[in-house]
Write an enzyme that holds these catalytic residues in place. Structure first.
Site, PDB file in Angstrom:
ATOM      1  N   ASP A   1       0.828  -1.209   0.000  1.00 50.54           N
ATOM      2  CA  ASP A   1       0.000   0.000   0.000  1.00 50.54           C
ATOM      3  C   ASP A   1       0.867   1.267   0.000  1.00 50.54           C
ATOM      4  O   ASP A   1       0.494   2.299   0.559  1.00 50.54           O
ATOM      5  CB  ASP A   1      -1.034   0.023   1.137  1.00 50.54           C
ATOM      6  CG  ASP A   1      -0.400  -0.003   2.515  1.00 50.54           C
ATOM      7  OD1 ASP A   1       0.832  -0.148   2.611  1.00 50.54           O
ATOM      8  OD2 ASP A   1      -1.151   0.121   3.510  1.00 50.54           O
TER       9      ASP A   1
ATOM     10  N   ASN B   1       0.559   6.883   3.284  1.00 52.68           N
ATOM     11  CA  ASN B   1       1.656   6.568   2.362  1.00 52.68           C
ATOM     12  C   ASN B   1       1.338   7.018   0.943  1.00 52.68           C
ATOM     13  O   ASN B   1       0.177   7.212   0.615  1.00 52.68           O
ATOM     14  CB  ASN B   1       1.889   5.049   2.382  1.00 52.68           C
ATOM     15  CG  ASN B   1       2.669   4.637   3.623  1.00 52.68           C
ATOM     16  OD1 ASN B   1       3.562   5.351   4.060  1.00 52.68           O
ATOM     17  ND2 ASN B   1       2.315   3.486   4.179  1.00 52.68           N
TER      18      ASN B   1
ATOM     19  N   CYS C   1       6.294   7.397  10.333  1.00 56.47           N
ATOM     20  CA  CYS C   1       6.140   5.965  10.055  1.00 56.47           C
ATOM     21  C   CYS C   1       6.622   5.220  11.290  1.00 56.47           C
ATOM     22  O   CYS C   1       7.544   5.680  11.966  1.00 56.47           O
ATOM     23  CB  CYS C   1       7.018   5.608   8.856  1.00 56.47           C
ATOM     24  SG  CYS C   1       7.004   3.863   8.439  1.00 56.47           S
ATOM     25  N   HIS C   2       5.999   4.063  11.585  1.00 58.70           N
ATOM     26  CA  HIS C   2       6.453   3.347  12.793  1.00 58.70           C
ATOM     27  C   HIS C   2       7.491   2.265  12.481  1.00 58.70           C
ATOM     28  O   HIS C   2       7.893   1.522  13.366  1.00 58.70           O
ATOM     29  CB  HIS C   2       5.285   2.761  13.575  1.00 58.70           C
ATOM     30  CG  HIS C   2       4.217   2.157  12.726  1.00 58.70           C
ATOM     31  ND1 HIS C   2       2.881   2.283  12.994  1.00 58.70           N
ATOM     32  CD2 HIS C   2       4.292   1.425  11.603  1.00 58.70           C
ATOM     33  CE1 HIS C   2       2.178   1.667  12.064  1.00 58.70           C
ATOM     34  NE2 HIS C   2       3.004   1.134  11.215  1.00 58.70           N
TER      35      HIS C   2
ATOM     36  N   HIS D   1      11.032   3.768   4.772  1.00 59.55           N
ATOM     37  CA  HIS D   1      11.011   2.373   4.302  1.00 59.55           C
ATOM     38  C   HIS D   1      12.362   1.915   3.747  1.00 59.55           C
ATOM     39  O   HIS D   1      12.446   0.830   3.180  1.00 59.55           O
ATOM     40  CB  HIS D   1       9.901   2.116   3.272  1.00 59.55           C
ATOM     41  CG  HIS D   1       8.539   2.027   3.881  1.00 59.55           C
ATOM     42  ND1 HIS D   1       7.447   1.507   3.238  1.00 59.55           N
ATOM     43  CD2 HIS D   1       8.075   2.390   5.105  1.00 59.55           C
ATOM     44  CE1 HIS D   1       6.384   1.558   4.010  1.00 59.55           C
ATOM     45  NE2 HIS D   1       6.732   2.114   5.154  1.00 59.55           N
TER      46      HIS D   1
ATOM     47  N   ASP E   1      10.333  -1.673   7.730  1.00 62.39           N
ATOM     48  CA  ASP E   1       9.807  -1.935   6.383  1.00 62.39           C
ATOM     49  C   ASP E   1      10.907  -2.051   5.328  1.00 62.39           C
ATOM     50  O   ASP E   1      10.645  -2.527   4.223  1.00 62.39           O
ATOM     51  CB  ASP E   1       8.819  -0.827   5.993  1.00 62.39           C
ATOM     52  CG  ASP E   1       7.654  -0.754   6.955  1.00 62.39           C
ATOM     53  OD1 ASP E   1       6.812  -1.653   6.921  1.00 62.39           O
ATOM     54  OD2 ASP E   1       7.608   0.185   7.764  1.00 62.39           O
TER      55      ASP E   1
HETATM   56  P1  NAD Z   1      -8.334   2.799   5.024  1.00 63.87           P
HETATM   57  O1  NAD Z   1      -8.878   2.618   3.655  1.00 63.87           O
HETATM   58  O2  NAD Z   1      -8.840   1.954   6.144  1.00 63.87           O
HETATM   59  O3  NAD Z   1      -8.522   4.324   5.486  1.00 63.87           O
HETATM   60  C1  NAD Z   1      -8.369   5.410   4.627  1.00 63.87           C
HETATM   61  C2  NAD Z   1      -9.475   6.413   4.917  1.00 63.87           C
HETATM   62  O4  NAD Z   1      -9.285   7.518   4.023  1.00 63.87           O
HETATM   63  C3  NAD Z   1     -10.902   5.868   4.652  1.00 63.87           C
HETATM   64  O5  NAD Z   1     -11.712   6.059   5.784  1.00 63.87           O
HETATM   65  C4  NAD Z   1     -11.380   6.687   3.456  1.00 63.87           C
HETATM   66  O6  NAD Z   1     -12.777   6.917   3.451  1.00 63.87           O
HETATM   67  C5  NAD Z   1     -10.592   7.970   3.668  1.00 63.87           C
HETATM   68  N1  NAD Z   1     -10.558   8.811   2.460  1.00 63.87           N
HETATM   69  C6  NAD Z   1     -10.439   8.445   1.162  1.00 63.87           C
HETATM   70  N2  NAD Z   1     -10.509   9.519   0.372  1.00 63.87           N
HETATM   71  C7  NAD Z   1     -10.657  10.600   1.193  1.00 63.87           C
HETATM   72  C8  NAD Z   1     -10.796  11.999   0.960  1.00 63.87           C
HETATM   73  N3  NAD Z   1     -10.816  12.520  -0.276  1.00 63.87           N
HETATM   74  N4  NAD Z   1     -10.933  12.804   2.022  1.00 63.87           N
HETATM   75  C9  NAD Z   1     -10.950  12.309   3.277  1.00 63.87           C
HETATM   76  N5  NAD Z   1     -10.836  10.996   3.568  1.00 63.87           N
HETATM   77  C10 NAD Z   1     -10.691  10.152   2.524  1.00 63.87           C
HETATM   78  O7  NAD Z   1      -6.751   2.660   4.894  1.00 63.87           O
HETATM   79  P2  NAD Z   1      -5.695   2.275   6.034  1.00 63.87           P
HETATM   80  O8  NAD Z   1      -5.342   0.841   5.899  1.00 63.87           O
HETATM   81  O9  NAD Z   1      -6.160   2.785   7.343  1.00 63.87           O
HETATM   82  O10 NAD Z   1      -4.421   3.117   5.554  1.00 63.87           O
HETATM   83  C11 NAD Z   1      -4.451   4.528   5.544  1.00 63.87           C
HETATM   84  C12 NAD Z   1      -3.102   5.050   5.116  1.00 63.87           C
HETATM   85  O11 NAD Z   1      -2.152   4.843   6.165  1.00 63.87           O
HETATM   86  C13 NAD Z   1      -2.522   4.337   3.889  1.00 63.87           C
HETATM   87  O12 NAD Z   1      -1.901   5.291   3.056  1.00 63.87           O
HETATM   88  C14 NAD Z   1      -1.496   3.402   4.471  1.00 63.87           C
HETATM   89  O13 NAD Z   1      -0.484   3.061   3.563  1.00 63.87           O
HETATM   90  C15 NAD Z   1      -0.991   4.275   5.599  1.00 63.87           C
HETATM   91  N6  NAD Z   1      -0.228   3.601   6.643  1.00 63.87           N
HETATM   92  C16 NAD Z   1       0.862   4.262   7.084  1.00 63.87           C
HETATM   93  C17 NAD Z   1       1.634   3.718   8.090  1.00 63.87           C
HETATM   94  C18 NAD Z   1       2.817   4.501   8.592  1.00 63.87           C
HETATM   95  O14 NAD Z   1       3.580   3.992   9.425  1.00 63.87           O
HETATM   96  N7  NAD Z   1       2.993   5.751   8.170  1.00 63.87           N
HETATM   97  C19 NAD Z   1       1.258   2.496   8.662  1.00 63.87           C
HETATM   98  C20 NAD Z   1       0.095   1.861   8.205  1.00 63.87           C
HETATM   99  C21 NAD Z   1      -0.645   2.438   7.196  1.00 63.87           C
END
Ligand code: NAD
Length: 458
Positions: free
Chosen positions: A119, A153, A174-175, A203, A266
């Site tokens: 993702d 991401n 990021c964790h 990553h 990662d």
């Molecule tokens: P998810 O699909 O469960 O959640 C995403 C949310 O974004 C949904 O509720 C969706 O409705 C919302 N969304 C979509 N378009 C939107 C818009 N235009 N305006 C407002 N909200 C909107 O996804 P997830 O599995 O929770 O992942 C979310 C993000 O976090 C991904 O990019 C994932 O890669 C990232 N992530 C980052 C880390 C990190 O360490 N930084 C760790 C895990 C996941």
């Protein structure tokens, strides 16, 4: 204690929402604050709002939650904007993956050397880039003093993009760096008592320091690799249940031997195609599940995502259940809420952050986001300058990864088909130009991709 306004964009995020709310409710230094939960999905929004309000009243925590589908209202006058939004949902990207695979691109045209994370949407992330930039532009206009904390991401690409295209103060988080804890545990050390440094790009970070009371622990890593790794792997191959359990995998040790530093978090999921050709190759390096980014591991991750959504629904809606019984009694390991508290209350502390390089790591351009430890306080982010990485990592890993980031940003900013084709001409899975053309044609022809197709077809 500071009262601040925090806007969470994409608040329905399953990966983030409950953790953010849990950590906030366990941070008295932010009590009195207002949190605006914003999402375009009404169902998810109601779910998270219900969860947050029940949990806050159960704990008696003084945080006010408001839910809205209006992004601009959420961001207006915020002190902090947290972006966890992912365009399209996981199923959209699975469609692009499936179409790519029909044209010979196992795990999708988005997977490349040093980014196999399922993702972490780069070259096919047109809408995700657009969404992140729109959020940043709203911050620039409606809350120019706010900090934007980019959790969605691809953190590497988006932090770089936002810092170049806007004046917003952005930090990518990021964790993954917490993987150092598993290394410490394997050596018999309490992770809370060791000191570490892991730097590079999000990553793609490498352990430049692991010490206990000033003593370098790298010789113990070498001893572990030589004497204990094979027994560990024998047991691990029989017992690996979690596809993310790869910090000490053969892939990690192989990367260490090739590049001279241990890869953290990662980073282990990446590497060149030598670890990723097909499921059998992945299983050899990442255990029976093939790691989180194989078809098996990613299916398990998505199933867990679904299961967790169901759990939140139950917890949020069933008044007989105590929310706190589902969560740990203290804050999680995530740094988001502690960072907000450090800034809001001017309490300096060191965190792992993604910020424009500006001299942090030698040998990398200033305007590229690096992942480094930095002191964060009410005065902002104070980088350490002149951190060093071995030439092999800089030239054979980080520069190629940076080149992919630059290509993805250029594709998004300038459009045109050629860069998409060039992206695949660098890919060892490409056997002909025709294959690359047809794969992109299939991806761009998906009904969801009409706007993206106009951007690239011209
Ligand atoms: P998810 O699909 O469960 O959640 C995403 C949310 O974004 C949904 O509720 C969706 O409705 C919302 N969304 C979509 N378009 C939107 C818009 N235009 N305006 C407002 N909200 C909107 O996804 P997830 O599995 O929770 O992942 C979310 C993000 O976090 C991904 O990019 C994932 O890669 C990232 N992530 C980052 C880390 C990190 O360490 N930084 C760790 C895990 C996941």
């Amino acid at each position: 204690m500071s009262r601040v306004k925090i806007a969470v964009i994409g608040a329905g995020s399953i990966a983030w929402s409950s953790k953010i709310i849990h950590d906030l409710l366990h941070t008295p230094t932010l009590f009195g604050s207002e949190v605006v939960l914003m999402d375009i999905d009404q169902g998810r929004l109601r779910l998270v709002e219900g969860f947050a309000k029940r949990y806050a009243s159960e704990l008696g925590a003084d945080i006010k939650f408001i839910a809205t589908t209006d992004r601009r209202e959420a961001i207006r006058d915020a002190d902090f904007v947290v972006n966890t939004a992912m365009f399209g949902g996981h199923s959209y990207y699975e469609k692009m993956r499936e179409v790519s695979e029909r044209h010979g691109y196992y795990r999708g045209v988005n997977s490349t050397e040093w980014n196999m994370v399922s993702d972490y949407h780069t070259i096919w992330g047109y809408y995700q880039f657009k969404l992140a930039l729109e959020v940043a532009r709203d911050v620039e206009e409606l809350a120019p003093e706010a900090w934007l904390l980019q959790l969605a991401n691809p953190v590497f690409e988006l932090t770089t993009l936002i810092s170049r295209e806007t004046r917003v103060k952005v930090i990518g988080l990021c964790h993954g760096h917490l993987g150092y804890k598993e290394i410490a545990r394997a050596l018999g050390y309490d992770p809370e008592k060791v000191e570490f440094e892991a730097i590079g790009f999000n990553h793609v970070i490498w352990l430049t320091k692991l010490t206990y009371q000033g003593r370098d622990l790298y010789p113990l890593i070498d001893e572990w690799v030589e004497r204990r790794a094979s027994d560990y792997w024998e047991r691990w191959r029989l017992t690996q249940r979690d596809p993310f359990d790869i910090q000490l995998s053969p892939a990690a040790v192989d990367m260490y031997k090739r590049y001279g530093l241990f890869p953290v978090g990662d980073t282990v999921r990446g590497g060149t195609w030598m670890y990723h050709w097909d499921l059998r190759t992945k299983q050899r390096w990442y255990g029976p599940t093939g790691g989180p980014d194989s078809e098996v591991g990613w299916m398990l991750y998505l199933a867990r995502h679904e299961w967790y959504t169901g759990l939140l629904e139950r917890v949020a809606s069933d008044p007989r259940l105590s929310v706190s019984s589902f969560f740990p009694p203290a804050r999680t390991d995530e740094s988001l809420i502690p960072i907000i508290s450090s800034i809001a209350n001017d309490q300096p502390a060191v965190y792992q952050v993604n910020i424009p390089n500006m001299g942090s790591i030698d040998g990398l351009p200033d305007n590229v986001a690096v992942e480094v430890p930095a002191e964060v306080s009410g005065k902002g982010v104070r980088r350490t300058l002149g951190l060093k990485l071995p030439g092999k990592i800089l030239k054979a890993v980080l520069w190629p990864r940076m080149m992919r980031m630059e290509m993805a940003l250029t594709a998004f900013l300038e459009g045109g088909r050629q860069i998409l084709i060039d992206w695949l001409m660098l890919d060892p899975r490409t056997k002909s130009e025709k294959q690359a053309e047809e794969a992109w044609e299939a991806v761009l022809s998906l009904p969801e991709n009409q706007e993206m197709a106009r951007h690239y077809r011209g």
